[in-house]
Design an enzyme around this catalytic site. Structure first.
Site, PDB file in Angstrom:
ATOM      1  N   LYS A 107       0.867  -1.190   0.000  1.00 46.16           N
ATOM      2  CA  LYS A 107       0.000   0.000   0.000  1.00 46.16           C
ATOM      3  C   LYS A 107       0.894   1.227   0.000  1.00 46.16           C
ATOM      4  O   LYS A 107       2.024   1.177   0.494  1.00 46.16           O
ATOM      5  CB  LYS A 107      -0.881   0.016   1.259  1.00 46.16           C
ATOM      6  CG  LYS A 107      -2.170   0.786   1.083  1.00 46.16           C
ATOM      7  CD  LYS A 107      -3.184  -0.030   0.321  1.00 46.16           C
ATOM      8  CE  LYS A 107      -4.520   0.661   0.196  1.00 46.16           C
ATOM      9  NZ  LYS A 107      -5.534  -0.241  -0.377  1.00 46.16           N
ATOM     10  N   ASN A 222     -16.619   5.719  -5.223  1.00 43.49           N
ATOM     11  CA  ASN A 222     -16.545   4.653  -6.236  1.00 43.49           C
ATOM     12  C   ASN A 222     -17.178   3.352  -5.758  1.00 43.49           C
ATOM     13  O   ASN A 222     -18.012   2.767  -6.453  1.00 43.49           O
ATOM     14  CB  ASN A 222     -15.078   4.430  -6.622  1.00 43.49           C
ATOM     15  CG  ASN A 222     -14.899   3.225  -7.520  1.00 43.49           C
ATOM     16  OD1 ASN A 222     -14.568   2.136  -7.053  1.00 43.49           O
ATOM     17  ND2 ASN A 222     -15.180   3.391  -8.795  1.00 43.49           N
TER      18      ASN A 222
END
Ligand code: NAD
Length: 428
Positions: A107, A222
């Site tokens: 990440k 989203n």
């Protein structure tokens, strides 16, 4: 990320330790897996539009890559911390493992607020991020993707910078690219749709009918938007969504008991997923304090915004009618709240299973980019459905067989797969 006292990495380690104890994981493997393999911290100097120079802090954490190249998004957020990035990297390792993808977990993040940055400034941050880590990432090592407040444009800037520095065309370096520039059809929908594929399967498991079910959603970005689209396509009704209001610096919940209208709300939503509260009122929505998405009298809760949202302080407010929680966001439920949900018999589809649709489609994008051959959207979504459905049932079957809470069953599958890969490679 939301509060000072909350540390996502400590929570991720706590969840891991619980399962490591349950499966009697040996000390060496435990020590290896409860911390990242590698992490990079760096500064990104940017010439701002007003001529001044501002220095942004960036991170990349590679938690584990025993099963394949590290994979995970890059977040732009003003309250980003390295511990949040560490936690998210660790969850990516479990997510790729539970979905049985040949990938590891990573990440990245930059401490910045895109609300206050011009497109040119965001481009400089994106390119600067790549300049700092391009030697340590790449199609065979670590493949980034979009996440909170980053999108296909940021990915393309990053790809362009990577290719300029390495001298070639490597579309498999990054995923979430624009369609036509190495992106996969279906990626935009993948996380939200994937979430609802698990909801659909969970309802079969619980003998619930999606057409008779009502849901409340936290977030309207989203993940939430496509989850709502698929859930309503399958016959479900969403009565409440919430979003962050940038002007008021607080969140609001928007309720319509007859069911929200996705298209109508999209028409009054900014690109960050913030709903205009005045226009919502005009359209007949009740505008409530943001945390009230949680109190609704519904069958299904879909947290799709941020981590640390269902906590010991508010878990008791969840209606007795709620039978199913599917976590679109990463880490929305704290371990303390989890214990209450488990006791109450709420069926939880845990984050790293429920939102694995995004990384699954990213994996498809990588495969297509490396082949330089792209599949039609129906094929991508069908493959996504297959992967999500089989991941769901491998976890649900284990949970049934061993009378386990779903999160524990998902962790057991994921951790055992990663531990095995580390052992097979001779690392532990
Ligand atoms: P996004 O930036 O598109 O949307 C975030 C939404 O949350 C926005 O509508 C925003 O207004 C809302 N929000 C922010 N703070 C809020 C608050 N306090 N209360 C209510 N709403 C709030 O982000 P996204 O891509 O939809 O991601 C949402 C979550 O899903 C994150 O936890 C992310 O890590 C996770 N996730 C995303 C993907 C993906 O493919 N996009 C994949 C896996 C997991």
């Amino acid at each position: 990320m939301a509060e000072k006292s909350f540390n996502a990495f400590e929570m991720a380690q706590k969840q891991f330790d619980k399962v490591a104890d349950m499966i009697g994981l040996d000390e060496g493997t435990r020590e290896l897996l409860r911390n990242p393999l590698r992490e990079y911290h760096f500064s990104i100097p940017v010439r701002m539009d007003d001529g001044s120079v501002k220095v942004f802090r960036g991170f990349r954490v590679q938690h584990n890559d025993a099963r394949g190249p590290a994979k995970g998004g890059i977040r732009f957020h003003p309250q980003e911390t390295v511990d949040t990035v560490r936690a998210l990297a660790m969850w990516m390792t479990w997510k790729t493992a539970v979905a049985d993808l040949p990938l590891g977990g990573g990440k990245g993040g930059v401490i910045c607020d895109p609300h206050n940055l011009s497109p040119r400034e965001q481009e400089q941050i994106s390119r600067g991020w790549v300049r700092q880590v391009f030697k340590n990432v790449g199609p065979t090592a670590d493949v980034p993707a979009p996440d909170v407040m980053t999108n296909a444009q940021h990915m393309l800037w990053m790809l362009d910078e990577f290719e300029a520095l390495t001298g070639g065309r490597y579309p498999g370096f990054i995923t979430g690219k624009p369609v036509g520039m190495g992106g996969s059809l279906g990626r935009t929908e993948a996380t939200g749709y994937g979430l609802i594929f698990t909801v659909r399967e969970a309802m079969k498991h619980l003998n619930m009918k999606i057409e008779e079910s009502v849901a409340s959603v936290q977030g309207f970005g989203n993940v939430a938007q496509y989850a709502i689209e698929k859930y309503t396509q399958l016959g479900g009704k969403v009565i409440c969504v919430s979003s962050w209001d940038q002007n008021d610096q607080t969140s609001y919940a928007f309720r319509k008991m007859a069911g929200i209208d996705l298209q109508e709300l999209l028409g009054i939503t900014d690109r960050f997923g913030g709903i205009d509260k005045d226009k919502a009122r005009e359209l007949g929505y009740e505008v409530l304090p943001g945390d009230q998405w949680l109190d609704q009298d519904v069958d299904v809760l879909l947290p799709c915004a941020l981590e640390n949202q269902i906590t010991a302080d508010n878990v008791e407010r969840i209606s007795k009618r709620v039978k199913l929680i599917a976590e679109g966001a990463n880490g929305p439920t704290t371990p303390e709240a989890d214990a209450v949900l488990e006791k109450r018999g709420v069926f939880v589809v845990p984050d790293f299973l429920a939102n694995a649709g995004g990384v699954t489609c990213s994996y498809f994008e990588q495969v297509q980019s490396n082949m330089n051959f792209y599949w039609p959207k129906e094929e991508v979504l069908e493959r996504l459905d297959d992967k999500m459905t089989s991941a769901f049932w491998s976890v649900a079957n284990l949970a049934d067989k061993r009378k386990l809470y779903m999160r524990d069953a998902a962790y057991i599958i994921a951790i055992e797969r990663v531990a095995q890969a580390c052992k097979d490679r001779g690392w532990v």
